[in-house]
Write a protein that holds these residues in place. Sequence first.
Motif, PDB file in Angstrom:
ATOM      1  N   SER A 165       0.836  -1.196   0.000  1.00  0.00           N
ATOM      2  CA  SER A 165       0.000   0.000   0.000  1.00  0.00           C
ATOM      3  C   SER A 165       0.873   1.249   0.000  1.00  0.00           C
ATOM      4  O   SER A 165       0.532   2.252  -0.621  1.00  0.00           O
ATOM      5  CB  SER A 165      -0.937   0.014   1.208  1.00  0.00           C
ATOM      6  N   SER A 166       2.023   1.178   0.657  1.00  0.00           N
ATOM      7  CA  SER A 166       2.935   2.320   0.702  1.00  0.00           C
ATOM      8  C   SER A 166       3.736   2.478  -0.589  1.00  0.00           C
ATOM      9  O   SER A 166       4.167   3.576  -0.923  1.00  0.00           O
ATOM     10  CB  SER A 166       3.908   2.172   1.879  1.00  0.00           C
ATOM     11  N   ASN A 167       3.931   1.388  -1.291  1.00  0.00           N
ATOM     12  CA  ASN A 167       4.621   1.426  -2.585  1.00  0.00           C
ATOM     13  C   ASN A 167       3.878   0.475  -3.509  1.00  0.00           C
ATOM     14  O   ASN A 167       4.089  -0.731  -3.492  1.00  0.00           O
ATOM     15  CB  ASN A 167       6.082   1.006  -2.431  1.00  0.00           C
ATOM     16  N   SER A 168       2.967   1.039  -4.316  1.00  0.00           N
ATOM     17  CA  SER A 168       1.962   0.226  -5.007  1.00  0.00           C
ATOM     18  C   SER A 168       2.328  -0.152  -6.435  1.00  0.00           C
ATOM     19  O   SER A 168       1.506  -0.713  -7.151  1.00  0.00           O
ATOM     20  CB  SER A 168       0.623   0.981  -5.021  1.00  0.00           C
ATOM     21  N   ARG A 169       3.544   0.124  -6.857  1.00  0.00           N
ATOM     22  CA  ARG A 169       3.890  -0.128  -8.270  1.00  0.00           C
ATOM     23  C   ARG A 169       3.733  -1.591  -8.646  1.00  0.00           C
ATOM     24  O   ARG A 169       3.091  -1.927  -9.649  1.00  0.00           O
ATOM     25  CB  ARG A 169       5.320   0.341  -8.549  1.00  0.00           C
ATOM     26  N   ASP A 170       4.335  -2.498  -7.880  1.00  0.00           N
ATOM     27  CA  ASP A 170       4.230  -3.918  -8.213  1.00  0.00           C
ATOM     28  C   ASP A 170       2.790  -4.413  -8.144  1.00  0.00           C
ATOM     29  O   ASP A 170       2.342  -5.191  -8.997  1.00  0.00           O
ATOM     30  CB  ASP A 170       5.095  -4.745  -7.249  1.00  0.00           C
ATOM     31  N   LEU A 171       2.070  -3.978  -7.129  1.00  0.00           N
ATOM     32  CA  LEU A 171       0.677  -4.392  -6.990  1.00  0.00           C
ATOM     33  C   LEU A 171      -0.129  -4.011  -8.233  1.00  0.00           C
ATOM     34  O   LEU A 171      -0.869  -4.831  -8.791  1.00  0.00           O
ATOM     35  CB  LEU A 171       0.066  -3.769  -5.738  1.00  0.00           C
ATOM     36  N   ASN A 172       0.017  -2.768  -8.673  1.00  0.00           N
ATOM     37  CA  ASN A 172      -0.725  -2.323  -9.855  1.00  0.00           C
ATOM     38  C   ASN A 172      -0.278  -3.051 -11.110  1.00  0.00           C
ATOM     39  O   ASN A 172      -1.098  -3.409 -11.965  1.00  0.00           O
ATOM     40  CB  ASN A 172      -0.549  -0.813 -10.042  1.00  0.00           C
ATOM     41  N   ASN A 173       1.012  -3.299 -11.219  1.00  0.00           N
ATOM     42  CA  ASN A 173       1.539  -3.982 -12.393  1.00  0.00           C
ATOM     43  C   ASN A 173       0.926  -5.374 -12.539  1.00  0.00           C
ATOM     44  O   ASN A 173       0.397  -5.732 -13.601  1.00  0.00           O
ATOM     45  CB  ASN A 173       3.064  -4.077 -12.279  1.00  0.00           C
ATOM     46  N   TYR A 174       0.942  -6.134 -11.461  1.00  0.00           N
ATOM     47  CA  TYR A 174       0.448  -7.515 -11.555  1.00  0.00           C
ATOM     48  C   TYR A 174      -1.071  -7.596 -11.541  1.00  0.00           C
ATOM     49  O   TYR A 174      -1.654  -8.486 -12.184  1.00  0.00           O
ATOM     50  CB  TYR A 174       1.066  -8.367 -10.440  1.00  0.00           C
ATOM     51  N   LEU A 175      -1.719  -6.677 -10.851  1.00  0.00           N
ATOM     52  CA  LEU A 175      -3.185  -6.683 -10.896  1.00  0.00           C
ATOM     53  C   LEU A 175      -3.679  -6.344 -12.293  1.00  0.00           C
ATOM     54  O   LEU A 175      -4.624  -6.970 -12.800  1.00  0.00           O
ATOM     55  CB  LEU A 175      -3.753  -5.696  -9.866  1.00  0.00           C
TER      56      LEU A 175
END
Length: 442
Positions: A165-175
Amino acid sequence: MSQITNEMTAKFAEAFKENNKHNALARSVIKNGISASAENFETQANNVPVFSVDLATGKVANQKQSGRCWMFAALNTFRHKMLNSFKLKDFELSQNYTFFWDKYEKANYFYENVLATADQELTSRKVAFLMQTPQQDGGQWDMIVSIFQKYGVVPKSVMPESSNSSNSRDLNNYLNKLLRKDAVTLRSLVAEGKADEEIQKAKEDMLQNVFNFLAMSLGTPPTEFDFEYRDEDKNYHLDQHLTPQSFFEKYVGVNLDDYVSIINAPTADKPYNKSYTVEMLGNVVGGKDVKYLNVDMSTFKKLAIAQLEAGESVWFGCDVGQSSTRESGIMALDAFDVNDLFDINFTMTKAERLDFGESLMTHAMVLTGVDIVDGQSTKWKVENSWGEKVGDNGFFVASDEWMDEYTYQIVVRKEFLTPEQLAAFEAEPTVLAPWDPMGALA
């Protein structure tokens, strides 16, 4: 088409070389950069952080490496109210909790839009728009209202920040990888003429994967919890067996339907005193529709001032990167004098910037004060969500002229609108295209 000739370029180079002012400025710009060379330090003296209306808000929050400003700003307006009502200190509501449910709902909203456009070619603008960014961190006021109304809120102590949540780049990339893959399946099922029941079952399986992905990345949202705190008078409090919805009702206690979004978009296609919505903009299927009332800037600022004078902060959306200094926290039209630096006129009107893609809403913050001199606003106090190491302990100052040019949206209580304005807001809205600048996500 007319090409650039070598003779033309040689003429330009010779004209530059013969201009001593250009050569002197080039040495500064090349060494120090454009912004550092153009920065006007007098701007700080003209925007001292002292305000005639200045609300108590506590410390600023920090969204870190994520695009959650819109939910931080909304939660901060609630926090301001709670700090005063319950004598809390250094208290925050959980941004990770709202982040989880926003991602979850955005996935379903994307799937439904994929199905709604499944009869269109991949080359259609709407389909291309969907696939370009299936979901992202940003949002609009009405979207966060949909989350609050469906899922409530919880204290940050109950669901604290996570790495993702504090660094969302990977989360957004894979989602987004997952959502695009699912879009292939959904469009194929429609093309094959599968029954609605089969398609919805496939979508349900997809949502299970989304939930699993989010739970592993952000944590599982609580359904029941205890709220334990000590107030500023050192009194101990324990409230047990709360749900996120009951916590919102008891501790926030805001009727979100009392608030409306006001915009200032001075473009020819959006007459003032009319309501607007944006196609395919939202997060919660069946939630609150995004809707705005467009007004002139004088009315816009009067509404914000009315709410501030009533003791309540104001959620607002702007183009924060325009003519602003991050370190000193000054947003002013003369913060950088690039026109004089390059001897080039970069100026456009607000309408021209919107129409030609030069500006749109990029960031949401909170207005917590305003300086009024001789009945006119001169500068505004802004609570950001970038931590305390920027600006004045995290607070920024916006000149009144900067507000005119780069602020696009505020959220105010309906009671401050005239009957005519309220009727205009409640009228059937004009539907704007999904890529309209007023559909930008803060």
